[in-house]
Design an enzyme around this catalytic site. Structure first.
Site, PDB file in Angstrom:
ATOM      1  NE  ARG A 169      11.715 -30.867  47.039  1.00  0.00           N
ATOM      2  CZ  ARG A 169      12.786 -31.220  47.766  1.00  0.00           C
ATOM      3  NH1 ARG A 169      13.625 -30.296  48.193  1.00  0.00           N
ATOM      4  NH2 ARG A 169      12.989 -32.475  48.066  1.00  0.00           N
ATOM      5  CE  LYS A 224      -2.622 -24.157  29.855  1.00  0.00           C
ATOM      6  NZ  LYS A 224      -3.465 -24.539  28.706  1.00  0.00           N
ATOM      7  CD  GLU A 258      -2.578 -18.993  19.369  1.00  0.00           C
ATOM      8  OE1 GLU A 258      -3.615 -18.636  19.958  1.00  0.00           O
ATOM      9  OE2 GLU A 258      -2.244 -20.187  19.227  1.00  0.00           O
ATOM     10  CE  LYS A 312      -2.632 -17.580  27.622  1.00  0.00           C
ATOM     11  NZ  LYS A 312      -1.721 -18.450  26.925  1.00  0.00           N
ATOM     12  CD  GLU A 315      -6.994 -25.026  29.945  1.00  0.00           C
ATOM     13  OE1 GLU A 315      -5.814 -25.003  30.295  1.00  0.00           O
ATOM     14  OE2 GLU A 315      -7.370 -25.321  28.812  1.00  0.00           O
ATOM     15  NE  ARG A 367      -4.933 -20.848  30.791  1.00  0.00           N
ATOM     16  CZ  ARG A 367      -3.788 -20.749  31.456  1.00  0.00           C
ATOM     17  NH1 ARG A 367      -3.797 -20.631  32.762  1.00  0.00           N
ATOM     18  NH2 ARG A 367      -2.645 -20.747  30.815  1.00  0.00           N
ATOM     19  CG  ASN A 427      -8.754 -25.163  23.352  1.00  0.00           C
ATOM     20  OD1 ASN A 427      -7.535 -24.994  23.200  1.00  0.00           O
ATOM     21  ND2 ASN A 427      -9.311 -26.346  23.414  1.00  0.00           N
ATOM     22  CG  HIS A 470      -6.101 -23.631  19.871  1.00  0.00           C
ATOM     23  ND1 HIS A 470      -6.432 -22.356  19.486  1.00  0.00           N
ATOM     24  CD2 HIS A 470      -4.775 -23.598  20.168  1.00  0.00           C
ATOM     25  CE1 HIS A 470      -5.354 -21.583  19.576  1.00  0.00           C
ATOM     26  NE2 HIS A 470      -4.336 -22.315  19.978  1.00  0.00           N
ATOM     27  CG  HIS A 489      -4.469 -28.609  19.448  1.00  0.00           C
ATOM     28  ND1 HIS A 489      -5.092 -28.340  20.648  1.00  0.00           N
ATOM     29  CD2 HIS A 489      -3.375 -27.797  19.407  1.00  0.00           C
ATOM     30  CE1 HIS A 489      -4.411 -27.405  21.302  1.00  0.00           C
ATOM     31  NE2 HIS A 489      -3.371 -27.059  20.565  1.00  0.00           N
ATOM     32  CG  HIS A 492       0.078 -23.477  17.318  1.00  0.00           C
ATOM     33  ND1 HIS A 492      -0.676 -24.575  17.662  1.00  0.00           N
ATOM     34  CD2 HIS A 492      -0.406 -22.447  18.066  1.00  0.00           C
ATOM     35  CE1 HIS A 492      -1.570 -24.221  18.586  1.00  0.00           C
ATOM     36  NE2 HIS A 492      -1.417 -22.938  18.837  1.00  0.00           N
TER      37      HIS A 492
HETATM   38 ZN    ZN Z   1      -2.339 -21.734  20.274  1.00  0.00          ZN
END
Ligand code: ZN
Ligand code: ADP
Length: 363
Positions: free
Chosen positions: A121, A142, A184, A226, A236, A240, A244, A247, A251, A264
């Site tokens: 946990r 994340k 980034e 960030k 988010e 936040r 993106n 992105h 993506h 990326h």
């Molecule tokens: Zn990224």
């Protein structure tokens, strides 16, 4: 050395950045009140080859340790590897007083962080990033793994005890990986800091010659931005989403080319060029598109999309993005350098605009 405190709602932790800060591991653990029963080092085979001995000897000074080495790359973020670490940890007798050391790039941070979030946990973990791209993923909490149906689909928000970011590790990072991380850094400047954007634009011209000092500066500024965005909006709901920027299309490009075929950061760079173009068009802002295209080219970033993939396919992939909401596609645009906004487009609208941009690039 820089020391940034990240406040992430549920917790607060230090990020140490500098050439040689790895030596502070013990101090950092002590400062957070930890006397670990055992340390679990999670790393990948490349990082292990370069720095395995170094981390073992640092860990040995603190407590008993064991080490789990995965294959390198995105494939390590799988259920199989995740399960295998759990088995390894149980057999090694890790308990709730043990601490995980996530030693590697973003893949290791996500994987080891998610392991730490779920083992018994939740047990504490320290991030020790070894890539430039990880300046982005190491902050924000994340963690997660991939599902065959999609990247990062299984995970948790889980904050590290501390982040120890030793820029000396970046010396062995391949240039493509360094460039990926730089995208980034540039993104953080675009959405939040005009002065930083101007500094980057004037100082960062050749990736091969980034000094340790400049790296510390880039990482610190990127992380501060960030961190401030994440502390405002941990889950988010609002600002936040500005992270993106570049992105939504990025993506889609990664997905359509097949993961691993483009880094990326390269995918995000192409996405940012489209987002700049779209921002100029939508907001009538002057974002020096041509200057940025030339700068990106100089750095080795792609600035357009492959011709053999239709705009229709890009739009469909963008609609399927985890962050999309039904009926509309949200794009993060700039009002000016340092100021972002979220803008909704209908599918048809965005399809026409994407076609227009692609036709312009070819002129
Ligand atoms: Zn990224
Ligand atoms: P990110 O998501 O941060 O780009 P990854 O974990 O995917 O990070 O790492 C990118 C690649 O670089 C992997 O192949 C990894 O093994 C390798 N790598 C990570 N750190 C270093 C380093 N300091 N020196 C050399 N290679 C590294």
């Amino acid at each position: 050395m820089k020391n940034i405190q990240v406040n992430a709602g549920s917790s607060s932790y230090p990020v140490l950045i500098g050439d040689g800060v790895f030596g502070k591991l013990q101090e950092v653990l002590e400062a957070s009140g930890m006397s670990p029963s055992k340390l679990l080092i999670v790393t990948d085979e490349n990082v292990n080859q370069f720095y395995g001995n170094q981390i073992e000897s640092a860990a040995g000074k603190i407590a008993g340790w064991c080490k789990y080495v995965t294959k390198s790359g995105e494939a390590a973020k799988s259920f199989e590897v995740f399960y295998d670490i759990q088995t390894f940890a149980l057999r090694e007798g890790l308990d709730r007083k043990s601490v995980v050391l996530a030693f590697g790039g973003g893949v290791i941070g996500d994987l080891a962080g998610f392991f730490a979030a779920t083992y018994m946990r939740g047990i504490p973990f320290v991030q020790i990033p070894t890539t430039l791209l990880a300046h982005d993923s190491a902050v924000g909490g994340k963690t997660g793994i991939n599902h065959p149906e999609g990247k990062n689909m299984i995970g948790a928000f889980y904050q590290p005890l501390a982040v120890i970011y030793d820029t000396a590790f970046l010396r062995t990072l391949p240039l493509d990986e360094l460039r990926s991380g730089l995208a980034e850094v540039i993104k953080h400047a675009f959405i939040k800091d005009k002065d930083m954007y101007e500094m980057l634009h004037s100082k960062v011209r050749d990736i091969q010659f980034l000094s340790q000092n400049l790296l510390v500066e880039l990482i610190s500024m990127g992380i501060s931005i960030k961190a401030s965005i994440v502390s405002e909006d941990e889950r988010e709901q609002g600002v936040r989403s500005y992270l993106n920027f570049g992105h939504t299309l990025g993506h889609a490009l990664e997905k359509l080319l097949g993961y691993g075929r483009i880094s990326h950061g390269d995918a995000v760079a192409a996405g940012m060029i489209f987002a700049l173009w779209l921002s100029e068009k939508t907001n009538h802002a002057d974002l020096k598109l041509q200057e940025n295209v030339s700068w990106f080219k100089e750095l080795g970033f792609p600035v357009s999309l492959p011709d053999d993939i239709s705009s229709e396919k890009f739009i469909s992939a963008m609609e399927k993005d985890k962050k999309a909401e039904s009926g509309v596609i949200y794009m993060i645009l700039l009002k000016e350098f340092g100021r972002a906004e979220k803008h909704a487009f209908s599918r048809q609208q965005l399809l026409e605009l994407l076609n227009e941009w692609r036709a312009e690039v070819h002129r």
